[in-house]
Scaffold this motif. Structure first.
Motif, PDB file in Angstrom:
ATOM      1  N   VAL A 160       0.948  -1.233  -0.061  1.00 52.32           N
ATOM      2  CA  VAL A 160       0.158   0.132  -0.026  1.00 52.32           C
ATOM      3  C   VAL A 160       0.918   1.253   0.004  1.00 52.32           C
ATOM      4  N   PRO A 161       0.648   2.194  -0.906  1.00 52.49           N
ATOM      5  CA  PRO A 161       1.527   3.291  -1.067  1.00 52.49           C
ATOM      6  C   PRO A 161       1.123   4.154  -0.021  1.00 52.49           C
ATOM      7  N   ASP A 162       2.435   4.910   0.415  1.00 52.52           N
ATOM      8  CA  ASP A 162       2.062   5.937   1.616  1.00 52.52           C
ATOM      9  C   ASP A 162       1.136   7.012   1.282  1.00 52.52           C
ATOM     10  N   VAL A 163      -0.071   7.175   2.002  1.00 49.54           N
ATOM     11  CA  VAL A 163      -0.731   8.298   1.393  1.00 49.54           C
ATOM     12  C   VAL A 163      -0.845   9.362   2.802  1.00 49.54           C
ATOM     13  N   PRO A 164      -0.405  10.325   2.239  1.00 47.82           N
ATOM     14  CA  PRO A 164      -0.150  11.488   3.362  1.00 47.82           C
ATOM     15  C   PRO A 164      -1.705  11.792   3.973  1.00 47.82           C
ATOM     16  N   GLY A 165      -1.849  11.847   5.142  1.00 53.09           N
ATOM     17  CA  GLY A 165      -3.101  12.282   5.830  1.00 53.09           C
ATOM     18  C   GLY A 165      -3.146  13.757   6.098  1.00 53.09           C
ATOM     19  N   GLU A 166      -3.951  14.347   6.930  1.00 51.63           N
ATOM     20  CA  GLU A 166      -4.017  15.706   7.255  1.00 51.63           C
ATOM     21  C   GLU A 166      -2.675  15.958   8.083  1.00 51.63           C
ATOM     22  N   PRO A 167      -2.095  16.963   7.512  1.00 48.64           N
ATOM     23  CA  PRO A 167      -0.853  17.658   8.369  1.00 48.64           C
ATOM     24  C   PRO A 167      -1.186  17.693   9.781  1.00 48.64           C
ATOM     25  N   GLU A 168      -0.491  17.512  10.637  1.00 40.21           N
ATOM     26  CA  GLU A 168      -0.344  17.471  12.034  1.00 40.21           C
ATOM     27  C   GLU A 168      -0.265  18.846  12.597  1.00 40.21           C
ATOM     28  N   GLN A 169      -1.205  19.403  13.263  1.00 41.00           N
ATOM     29  CA  GLN A 169      -1.484  20.759  13.808  1.00 41.00           C
ATOM     30  C   GLN A 169      -0.223  21.015  14.921  1.00 41.00           C
ATOM     31  N   PRO A 170       0.636  21.936  14.641  1.00 39.83           N
ATOM     32  CA  PRO A 170       1.410  22.067  15.817  1.00 39.83           C
ATOM     33  C   PRO A 170       0.670  22.288  17.162  1.00 39.83           C
ATOM     34  N   PRO A 219     -11.173  28.713  22.931  1.00 35.86           N
ATOM     35  CA  PRO A 219     -10.280  28.560  21.974  1.00 35.86           C
ATOM     36  C   PRO A 219     -10.630  28.288  20.326  1.00 35.86           C
ATOM     37  N   PRO A 220     -10.004  28.872  19.382  1.00 34.15           N
ATOM     38  CA  PRO A 220     -10.504  28.614  17.790  1.00 34.15           C
ATOM     39  C   PRO A 220     -10.232  27.018  17.639  1.00 34.15           C
ATOM     40  N   GLU A 221     -10.873  26.519  16.670  1.00 32.28           N
ATOM     41  CA  GLU A 221     -10.603  25.023  16.398  1.00 32.28           C
ATOM     42  C   GLU A 221      -8.969  24.724  15.821  1.00 32.28           C
ATOM     43  N   ILE A 222      -8.958  25.702  15.230  1.00 24.58           N
ATOM     44  CA  ILE A 222      -7.347  25.795  14.535  1.00 24.58           C
ATOM     45  C   ILE A 222      -6.748  26.927  15.186  1.00 24.58           C
ATOM     46  N   PRO A 223      -5.679  26.662  16.290  1.00 21.48           N
ATOM     47  CA  PRO A 223      -5.082  27.504  17.024  1.00 21.48           C
ATOM     48  C   PRO A 223      -3.844  28.404  16.068  1.00 21.48           C
ATOM     49  N   PRO A 224      -4.032  29.652  16.231  1.00 21.29           N
ATOM     50  CA  PRO A 224      -2.771  30.502  15.681  1.00 21.29           C
ATOM     51  C   PRO A 224      -1.585  30.233  16.206  1.00 21.29           C
ATOM     52  N   PRO A 255       1.636  31.606  17.918  1.00 27.44           N
ATOM     53  CA  PRO A 255       1.746  32.532  18.950  1.00 27.44           C
ATOM     54  C   PRO A 255       2.115  33.830  18.618  1.00 27.44           C
ATOM     55  N   ALA A 256       2.912  34.045  17.531  1.00 29.45           N
ATOM     56  CA  ALA A 256       3.120  35.518  17.119  1.00 29.45           C
ATOM     57  C   ALA A 256       1.731  36.127  16.467  1.00 29.45           C
ATOM     58  N   GLU A 257       1.180  35.116  15.680  1.00 34.34           N
ATOM     59  CA  GLU A 257      -0.110  35.556  15.250  1.00 34.34           C
ATOM     60  C   GLU A 257      -1.323  36.076  16.211  1.00 34.34           C
ATOM     61  N   PHE A 258      -1.163  35.094  17.279  1.00 31.65           N
ATOM     62  CA  PHE A 258      -2.445  35.543  18.395  1.00 31.65           C
ATOM     63  C   PHE A 258      -1.751  36.749  19.128  1.00 31.65           C
ATOM     64  N   ALA A 259      -0.402  37.138  19.538  1.00 31.39           N
ATOM     65  CA  ALA A 259      -0.082  38.072  20.189  1.00 31.39           C
ATOM     66  C   ALA A 259      -0.291  39.324  19.087  1.00 31.39           C
ATOM     67  N   ASP A 260       0.050  39.434  17.923  1.00 32.73           N
ATOM     68  CA  ASP A 260      -0.234  40.482  16.858  1.00 32.73           C
ATOM     69  C   ASP A 260      -1.661  40.928  17.053  1.00 32.73           C
ATOM     70  N   ALA A 261      -2.536  39.910  17.087  1.00 30.63           N
ATOM     71  CA  ALA A 261      -4.363  39.960  16.879  1.00 30.63           C
ATOM     72  C   ALA A 261      -4.419  40.804  18.313  1.00 30.63           C
ATOM     73  N   ILE A 262      -4.294  40.150  19.591  1.00 30.19           N
ATOM     74  CA  ILE A 262      -4.508  40.422  20.759  1.00 30.19           C
ATOM     75  C   ILE A 262      -3.946  41.994  21.129  1.00 30.19           C
ATOM     76  N   VAL A 263      -2.828  42.192  20.584  1.00 30.36           N
ATOM     77  CA  VAL A 263      -2.469  43.609  20.905  1.00 30.36           C
ATOM     78  C   VAL A 263      -2.999  44.594  20.033  1.00 30.36           C
ATOM     79  N   ALA A 264      -3.350  44.266  18.740  1.00 28.96           N
ATOM     80  CA  ALA A 264      -3.946  45.132  18.093  1.00 28.96           C
ATOM     81  C   ALA A 264      -5.344  45.478  18.392  1.00 28.96           C
ATOM     82  N   LYS A 265      -6.099  44.417  19.054  1.00 31.07           N
ATOM     83  CA  LYS A 265      -7.600  44.336  19.714  1.00 31.07           C
ATOM     84  C   LYS A 265      -7.523  45.470  20.680  1.00 31.07           C
ATOM     85  N   ALA A 266      -6.513  45.316  21.466  1.00 27.35           N
ATOM     86  CA  ALA A 266      -6.292  46.136  22.793  1.00 27.35           C
ATOM     87  C   ALA A 266      -5.847  47.278  22.456  1.00 27.35           C
ATOM     88  N   LEU A 267      -5.159  47.734  21.400  1.00 23.61           N
ATOM     89  CA  LEU A 267      -4.598  48.976  21.066  1.00 23.61           C
ATOM     90  C   LEU A 267      -5.904  49.895  20.770  1.00 23.61           C
TER      91      LEU A 267
END
Length: 107
Positions: free
Chosen positions: A3-13, A79-84, A86-98
């Motif tokens: 059976v050939p290797d079939v890639p599945g869903e990429p693992e979320q970090p 929490p969102p289903e697909i987590p951002p 850390p850098a994306e999260f921080a940018d969004a949080i700080v932008a919203k707070a500003l």
């Protein structure tokens, strides 16, 4: 039959709360550095300064920090289903707070 290797869903970090907290802290420091401070922590030490500019900037950073951490706790509760990243999260949080805190009030 092979059976050939079939890639599945990429693992979320996976990221830890510490990863997100460190990213938010780094983003705070970037904001403070834009006004000439080494870090947000150092900027907030000017809250009781007799210099109006320094005191206003300290109050701004204290309000920014408070708004950001409130938003972080909100995000932890929903929490969102697909987590951002850390850098994306921080940018969004700080932008919203500003957006809610605005810029320093020098009056």
């Amino acid at each position: 039959v092979t059976v050939p290797d079939v890639p599945g869903e990429p693992e979320q970090p996976t990221y830890t709360q510490l990863d997100y907290a460190n990213a938010v802290e780094s983003r705070f420091d970037k904001e403070a550095q834009e006004l000439g401070y080494d870090s947000l922590a150092k900027a907030t030490t000017y809250a009781a300064s007799g210099n109006n500019r320094f005191a206003a900037e300290a109050r701004h950073f204290i309000a920014l920090r408070d708004a950001c951490w409130a938003l972080c706790f909100e995000a932890l509760a929903n929490p969102p289903e697909i987590p951002p990243t850390p850098a994306e999260f921080a940018d969004a949080i700080v932008a919203k707070a500003l957006a809610s805190v605005g810029m320093p009030d020098y009056t």
